[in-house]
Write a protein that holds these residues in place. Sequence first.
Motif, PDB file in Angstrom:
ATOM      1  N   PRO A 253     -40.248  -6.966  45.870  1.00  0.00           N
ATOM      2  CA  PRO A 253     -39.518  -8.225  46.062  1.00  0.00           C
ATOM      3  C   PRO A 253     -40.370  -9.435  45.657  1.00  0.00           C
ATOM      4  CG  PRO A 253     -39.304  -6.786  47.979  1.00  0.00           C
ATOM      5  CD  PRO A 253     -40.331  -6.161  47.097  1.00  0.00           C
ATOM      6  N   SER A 254     -39.705 -10.445  45.085  1.00  0.00           N
ATOM      7  CA  SER A 254     -40.420 -11.614  44.530  1.00  0.00           C
ATOM      8  C   SER A 254     -41.287 -12.309  45.573  1.00  0.00           C
ATOM      9  CB  SER A 254     -39.416 -12.632  43.978  1.00  0.00           C
ATOM     10  OG  SER A 254     -38.556 -12.000  43.076  1.00  0.00           O
ATOM     11  N   GLU A 255     -40.762 -12.456  46.804  1.00  0.00           N
ATOM     12  CA  GLU A 255     -41.521 -13.183  47.833  1.00  0.00           C
ATOM     13  C   GLU A 255     -42.747 -12.392  48.284  1.00  0.00           C
ATOM     14  OE1 GLU A 255     -41.489 -16.256  48.806  1.00  0.00           O
ATOM     15  OE2 GLU A 255     -39.727 -16.786  47.617  1.00  0.00           O
ATOM     16  N   LEU A 256     -42.631 -11.070  48.250  1.00  0.00           N
ATOM     17  CA  LEU A 256     -43.792 -10.241  48.594  1.00  0.00           C
ATOM     18  C   LEU A 256     -44.859 -10.365  47.492  1.00  0.00           C
ATOM     19  CD1 LEU A 256     -45.152  -8.149  50.450  1.00  0.00           C
ATOM     20  CD2 LEU A 256     -43.835  -6.366  49.281  1.00  0.00           C
ATOM     21  N   ALA A 257     -44.412 -10.376  46.244  1.00  0.00           N
ATOM     22  CA  ALA A 257     -45.350 -10.544  45.122  1.00  0.00           C
ATOM     23  C   ALA A 257     -46.045 -11.903  45.212  1.00  0.00           C
ATOM     24  CB  ALA A 257     -44.599 -10.408  43.800  1.00  0.00           C
ATOM     25  N   ARG A 258     -45.307 -12.901  45.693  1.00  0.00           N
ATOM     26  CA  ARG A 258     -45.898 -14.245  45.850  1.00  0.00           C
ATOM     27  C   ARG A 258     -47.041 -14.195  46.892  1.00  0.00           C
ATOM     28  NH1 ARG A 258     -43.866 -20.098  46.458  1.00  0.00           N
ATOM     29  NH2 ARG A 258     -41.685 -19.505  46.559  1.00  0.00           N
ATOM     30  N   ARG A 259     -46.782 -13.473  48.026  1.00  0.00           N
ATOM     31  CA  ARG A 259     -47.800 -13.320  49.068  1.00  0.00           C
ATOM     32  C   ARG A 259     -49.044 -12.631  48.510  1.00  0.00           C
ATOM     33  NH1 ARG A 259     -46.607 -13.041  54.664  1.00  0.00           N
ATOM     34  NH2 ARG A 259     -45.002 -14.579  55.035  1.00  0.00           N
ATOM     35  N   VAL A 260     -48.796 -11.510  47.812  1.00  0.00           N
ATOM     36  CA  VAL A 260     -49.923 -10.734  47.272  1.00  0.00           C
ATOM     37  C   VAL A 260     -50.734 -11.613  46.323  1.00  0.00           C
ATOM     38  CG1 VAL A 260     -50.545  -8.781  45.784  1.00  0.00           C
ATOM     39  CG2 VAL A 260     -48.764  -8.498  47.511  1.00  0.00           C
ATOM     40  N   THR A 261     -50.043 -12.338  45.461  1.00  0.00           N
ATOM     41  CA  THR A 261     -50.709 -13.179  44.456  1.00  0.00           C
ATOM     42  C   THR A 261     -51.599 -14.228  45.134  1.00  0.00           C
ATOM     43  OG1 THR A 261     -48.894 -12.771  42.942  1.00  0.00           O
ATOM     44  CG2 THR A 261     -50.240 -14.715  42.469  1.00  0.00           C
ATOM     45  N   ALA A 262     -51.136 -14.747  46.277  1.00  0.00           N
ATOM     46  CA  ALA A 262     -51.920 -15.751  46.999  1.00  0.00           C
ATOM     47  C   ALA A 262     -53.105 -15.123  47.731  1.00  0.00           C
ATOM     48  CB  ALA A 262     -51.025 -16.478  47.993  1.00  0.00           C
ATOM     49  N   GLU A 263     -52.980 -13.833  48.088  1.00  0.00           N
ATOM     50  CA  GLU A 263     -54.017 -13.174  48.901  1.00  0.00           C
ATOM     51  C   GLU A 263     -55.187 -12.623  48.095  1.00  0.00           C
ATOM     52  OE1 GLU A 263     -54.150 -12.498  52.263  1.00  0.00           O
ATOM     53  OE2 GLU A 263     -52.170 -13.167  52.931  1.00  0.00           O
ATOM     54  N   VAL A 264     -54.973 -12.393  46.776  1.00  0.00           N
ATOM     55  CA  VAL A 264     -56.044 -11.749  45.995  1.00  0.00           C
ATOM     56  C   VAL A 264     -56.676 -12.736  45.019  1.00  0.00           C
ATOM     57  CG1 VAL A 264     -55.097  -9.412  46.199  1.00  0.00           C
ATOM     58  CG2 VAL A 264     -54.398 -10.835  44.265  1.00  0.00           C
ATOM     59  N   SER A 265     -57.960 -12.479  44.703  1.00  0.00           N
ATOM     60  CA  SER A 265     -58.657 -13.397  43.796  1.00  0.00           C
ATOM     61  C   SER A 265     -58.380 -13.048  42.326  1.00  0.00           C
ATOM     62  CB  SER A 265     -60.157 -13.359  44.062  1.00  0.00           C
ATOM     63  OG  SER A 265     -60.641 -12.062  43.773  1.00  0.00           O
ATOM     64  N   CYS A 266     -58.014 -11.777  42.065  1.00  0.00           N
ATOM     65  CA  CYS A 266     -57.763 -11.386  40.668  1.00  0.00           C
ATOM     66  C   CYS A 266     -56.306 -11.688  40.298  1.00  0.00           C
ATOM     67  CB  CYS A 266     -58.068  -9.901  40.470  1.00  0.00           C
ATOM     68  SG  CYS A 266     -56.919  -8.802  41.299  1.00  0.00           S
ATOM     69  N   PRO A 267     -56.012 -11.832  38.993  1.00  0.00           N
ATOM     70  CA  PRO A 267     -54.628 -12.094  38.584  1.00  0.00           C
ATOM     71  C   PRO A 267     -53.690 -10.923  38.897  1.00  0.00           C
ATOM     72  CG  PRO A 267     -56.151 -12.491  36.761  1.00  0.00           C
ATOM     73  CD  PRO A 267     -56.936 -11.811  37.844  1.00  0.00           C
TER      74      PRO A 267
END
Length: 276
Positions: A186-200
């Motif tokens: 889900p898009s909102e989950l991907a948004r969370r993951v993207t904010a939580e990790v330092s790599c792209p």
Amino acid sequence: MTKITTAILKEKKNKQEKITMLTGYDYSMAAMIDQAGIDMILVGDSLGNVMLGYSTTLPVTMDDMVHHTKAVVRAAVNSMVVADMPFLSVHVSIPDSIQNAGRLIQEGGAQAVKIEGGMERVDTIKAILDAQIPVQGHIGLTPQSVNQLGGFKVQGKDLETARKLIQDAKALDEAGVFSIVLECVPSELARRVTAEVSCPTIGIGAGPYCDGQVLVVNDMLGMNTGHIPKFVKKFVNLQPLITEAFKQYKTQVADGTFPGPEHGFTIKDDVLEKLY
Ligand code: KIV
């Protein structure tokens, strides 16, 4: 243009510049992808479906991957080439996994490898990173686990699996992967993951908030005659155009309009005369 490196990709995330990746399996297509300025070409094990006609990626071998990686690498002047570790290539001992990853770099010429799986693959990923091989992670829908997942379904929709996805992403990031593919989440989950990790993060069916996007090249060109997933956008629909060209070729060969004089070669009359 300069050759894309893992450092450039990290810089793009920090500057909030989107990263692009497309799959590529052969020299001609890879040359066009490279010329279009796409950051990464993924020699995906989806070549099993797209190039070899299998219904899953499971039959793809290390030899298949090396063969197609070599062709793509010959064309990739600026794009970074990432090659997939196929089914069973990292499910073996750590020394064997390093050997397999090393083949894609040494024989194939890729700059990095991609490995499906989260926490359960971290030890293997760390060992491959220790061998100086950059690794891209891949979580969410991991097609090599199709039999365990019970089909090609969106992942991380309930609390437990959404939490697991975030934990997997963090574990991969801490292990040192240079980026993570998020497939069918889900898009909102991907948004969370993207904010939580330092790599792209590189999304496919993961919405607009990832640091970059990847698509299977034949899908986005409309060259896939089979099932098209919901997340694919056809940027052009080549399949009917190509079929029409083949039909015209057949008709023109049959009626003698191809080849025309402009497609042939001449010989001097005196040479012809001396033949008799
Ligand atoms: O093999 C592949 O094409 C992939 C992409 C779907 C990310 O892994």
